[in-house]
Design an enzyme around this catalytic site. Structure first.
Site, mmCIF file in Angstrom:
data_model
loop_
_atom_site.group_PDB
_atom_site.id
_atom_site.type_symbol
_atom_site.label_atom_id
_atom_site.label_comp_id
_atom_site.label_asym_id
_atom_site.label_seq_id
_atom_site.Cartn_x
_atom_site.Cartn_y
_atom_site.Cartn_z
ATOM 1 N N ASP A 48 1.058 -1.055 0.044
ATOM 2 C CA ASP A 48 0.016 -0.080 -0.031
ATOM 3 C C ASP A 48 1.084 1.291 0.164
ATOM 4 O OD1 ASP A 48 -1.509 2.179 0.934
ATOM 5 O OD2 ASP A 48 -3.123 0.738 1.458
ATOM 6 N N HIS A 49 1.128 1.835 -1.174
ATOM 7 C CA HIS A 49 2.164 2.728 -1.169
ATOM 8 C C HIS A 49 2.037 4.031 -0.271
ATOM 9 C CE1 HIS A 49 -0.383 4.840 -4.067
ATOM 10 N NE2 HIS A 49 0.407 5.977 -4.041
ATOM 11 N N HIS A 72 -5.670 2.917 1.006
ATOM 12 C CA HIS A 72 -4.977 3.908 1.280
ATOM 13 C C HIS A 72 -5.560 4.868 2.550
ATOM 14 C CE1 HIS A 72 -2.964 2.982 -2.275
ATOM 15 N NE2 HIS A 72 -3.598 3.969 -3.101
HETATM 16 C C1 BG6 Z 1 -3.583 4.743 -6.675
HETATM 17 C C2 BG6 Z 1 -4.923 4.749 -7.097
HETATM 18 O O1 BG6 Z 1 -3.543 3.654 -6.016
HETATM 19 O O2 BG6 Z 1 -3.138 5.911 -6.039
HETATM 20 C C3 BG6 Z 1 -5.223 6.008 -7.953
HETATM 21 O O3 BG6 Z 1 -5.289 3.833 -7.957
HETATM 22 C C4 BG6 Z 1 -4.807 7.046 -7.220
HETATM 23 O O4 BG6 Z 1 -6.355 6.179 -8.590
HETATM 24 C C5 BG6 Z 1 -3.300 6.920 -6.648
HETATM 25 O O5 BG6 Z 1 -4.469 8.349 -8.188
HETATM 26 C C6 BG6 Z 1 -2.682 8.375 -5.861
HETATM 27 O O6 BG6 Z 1 -1.581 8.016 -5.525
HETATM 28 P P1 BG6 Z 1 -0.474 9.319 -5.022
HETATM 29 O O7 BG6 Z 1 0.591 8.725 -4.403
HETATM 30 O O8 BG6 Z 1 -0.516 10.037 -6.358
HETATM 31 O O9 BG6 Z 1 -1.379 9.775 -4.084
#
Ligand code: BG6
Length: 498
Positions: free
Chosen positions: A182-183, A246
């Site tokens: 989960d980044h 997230h």
């Molecule tokens: C991804 C989603 O996991 O996270 C996207 O699938 C979203 O829809 C993205 O835009 C957002 O990541 P970050 O790091 O740009 O906030």
């Protein structure tokens, strides 16, 4: 770092994630001298490509997105570690050839057989990739070595599919070798939530329902369905795409009890308790009262006009998929009883910004109630996750001058000025952690399943109930539907303006 040399095999190597995130992360680790020497990267995908063509495509994107820029000399060295392996995901023979190739690489490198399999393909292949890794014996590491798997999102589309995927993963790799990514957990500012709370002594005594009135988590994006994303998104929606993973992860970091230690299980034991304590919105009436969904209509973002959600490329013109969600989460624990957590996420909002705000109760209104400005509200602690990373604290102050007037002021900490350099990308940290065998910043099986349980009730009310809550509309470039404001107004709250 304790990251160890290994072969990183990326399934779905021709995709966007590999080009925009994974390889730039590995390159930037190399630039910073963090990548263990001897790491090899093998892109596994269906299209026929030579190493040279694969590398050139990666370089092109790296030039565009790399945090540390693109140094041709460093890249030239780095790309020597990158190879392409062509195979169908369904073809066991391709995995057997991969096994031979990995053995060769290990021999060249001097016998260290560590393998990190990164599953970033389209989700319909996840099962098959895992089964084939097992059939080719690649899930087993040689003596003294390890074999680990990173599984990208989406981790299922509902509880049953997540449970099924967990079963397949767990009969292929041990839980300790499984890294559900989960980044958001890799973001520097998300990692700082625990530090803010538990390495300082002034916040934690106030971190409860005695002192906190409400908490808000906002994730605004200005993007819509660029680059053909509508095909995936229209089947997922905001709730599955970002809330299930997230934002509920951020929520659990804000709400968790102090863990007994910093081990992967120590931390995740506490996070999962939060998820388990979420009150379930398990009837259409409760969903109606506590959750708002929306779609954007045509409007303006960043000064240019954009189409509405249903007009987007690869989106069903009659789509009932939400591009916006706002919800109230209640955590039924001793600490949080009665404190609403308002969570919202939307596409095509005015800007890109993710933040968490902690709204403290107002002081007793006895001294200053007749003073101009006294009604400006209480203290607010804002944790800016991105892009302007930092923390600010809103306080009320006396406006200088002969008469007594109050005005809110802000104490502000910016990562850029305090630390003088940009934070590493989330994927850099997470890849290193997986190479080091540290799963703290990855989701555990029970966390994923608890989150799906909560989400499934809402999806069911939306898509299967005869009195389904309606789909609200908002103009692209606005802050979301009116119904989202009303959701808070019922409890005398308003969304913080970002
Ligand atoms: C991804 C989603 O996991 O996270 C996207 O699938 C979203 O829809 C993205 O835009 C957002 O990541 P970050 O790091 O740009 O906030």
């Amino acid at each position: 770092s304790r990251a160890e040399a290994c072969s990183v095999v990326i399934f779905g190597a021709t995709g966007d994630l590999t080009h925009r995130k994974l390889v730039p992360a590995l390159y930037n680790l190399a630039v910073d001298g963090e990548l263990p020497p001897g790491v090899k990267i093998i892109g596994f995908a269906r299209r026929d490509k030579s190493d040279a063509v694969f590398r050139e495509g990666l370089a092109e994107l790296n030039r565009e997105v790399s945090r540390n820029g693109h140094d041709e000399a460093i890249w030239a060295d780095f790309e020597q570690t990158v190879h392409y392996h062509q195979s169908e995901f369904t073809d066991l023979d391709g995995y057997k050839r991969l096994a031979e190739r990995l053995d060769e690489i290990d021999r060249d490198r001097g016998g260290k057989g560590n393998r990190l399999f990164y599953i970033a393909s389209a989700p319909e292949f996840f099962d098959e990739i895992l089964e084939n890794l097992k059939a080719a014996g690649l899930n087993q590491a040689a003596d003294g070595c390890w074999a680990r798997v990173i599984v990208e999102k989406p981790f299922g589309t509902d509880l049953p599919s997540a449970q099924h995927l967990n079963q397949v993963v767990n009969h292929t790799f041990e839980e300790k070798d499984t890294y559900r990514i989960d980044h958001y957990l890799g973001k520097e500012t998300a990692q700082n939530i625990m530090v803010l709370r538990f390495a300082n002594s002034i916040f934690e005594p106030l971190w409860n329902n005695q002192h906190i009135d409400q908490i808000q988590i906002t994730c605004a994006e200005h993007l819509g369905m660029e680059g053909g994303r509508g095909g995936y998104y229209d089947k997922a929606g905001a709730l599955r795409d970002m809330i299930q993973n997230h934002l509920l992860q951020l929520l659990s970091l804000v709400a968790m009890e102090p863990p007994t230690d910093l081990s992967a299980d120590g931390v995740r034991d506490e996070k999962v308790k939060v998820l388990r304590s979420m009150r379930q919105w398990d009837t259409p009436e409760l969903v109606n009262e506590n959750v708002v969904r929306g779609q954007y209509a045509a409007g303006h973002v960043d000064g240019k006009s954009v189409v509405g959600y249903r007009e987007e490329d690869r989106v069903d013109p009659e789509s009932m998929t939400e591009a916006y969600v706002a919800l109230r989460v209640m955590i039924d624990t001793w600490r949080w009883s009665g404190v609403p957590f308002y969570v919202r996420m939307g596409k095509r909002l005015p800007k890109k910004a993710t933040e968490i705000s902690i709204h403290f109760k107002s002081p007793p209104n006895v001294l200053f109630n007749a003073i101009p400005g006294a009604a400006t509200g209480g203290n607010v602690l804002v944790i800016r996750i991105q892009p302007d990373e930092g923390i600010s604290l809103r306080m009320v102050s006396k406006l200088p001058g002969a008469s007594l007037r109050l005005e809110p002021v802000k104490m502000d900490f910016h990562y850029s000025t305090s630390f003088g350099k940009g934070s590493p990308e989330a994927y850099e940290r997470l890849l290193l952690d997986a190479m080091a065998g540290d799963a703290t910043l990855f989701a555990r099986r029970d966390e994923v399943e608890e989150a799906w349980k909560f989400i499934d009730h809402i999806e069911r009310a939306w898509h299967e109930s005869s009195n389904a809550p309606e789909m609200a509309e908002y103009t692209a470039g606005s802050w979301g539907p009116k119904a989202a404001d009303e959701l808070l107004e019922k409890s005398g709250h308003t969304w913080r303006r970002l």
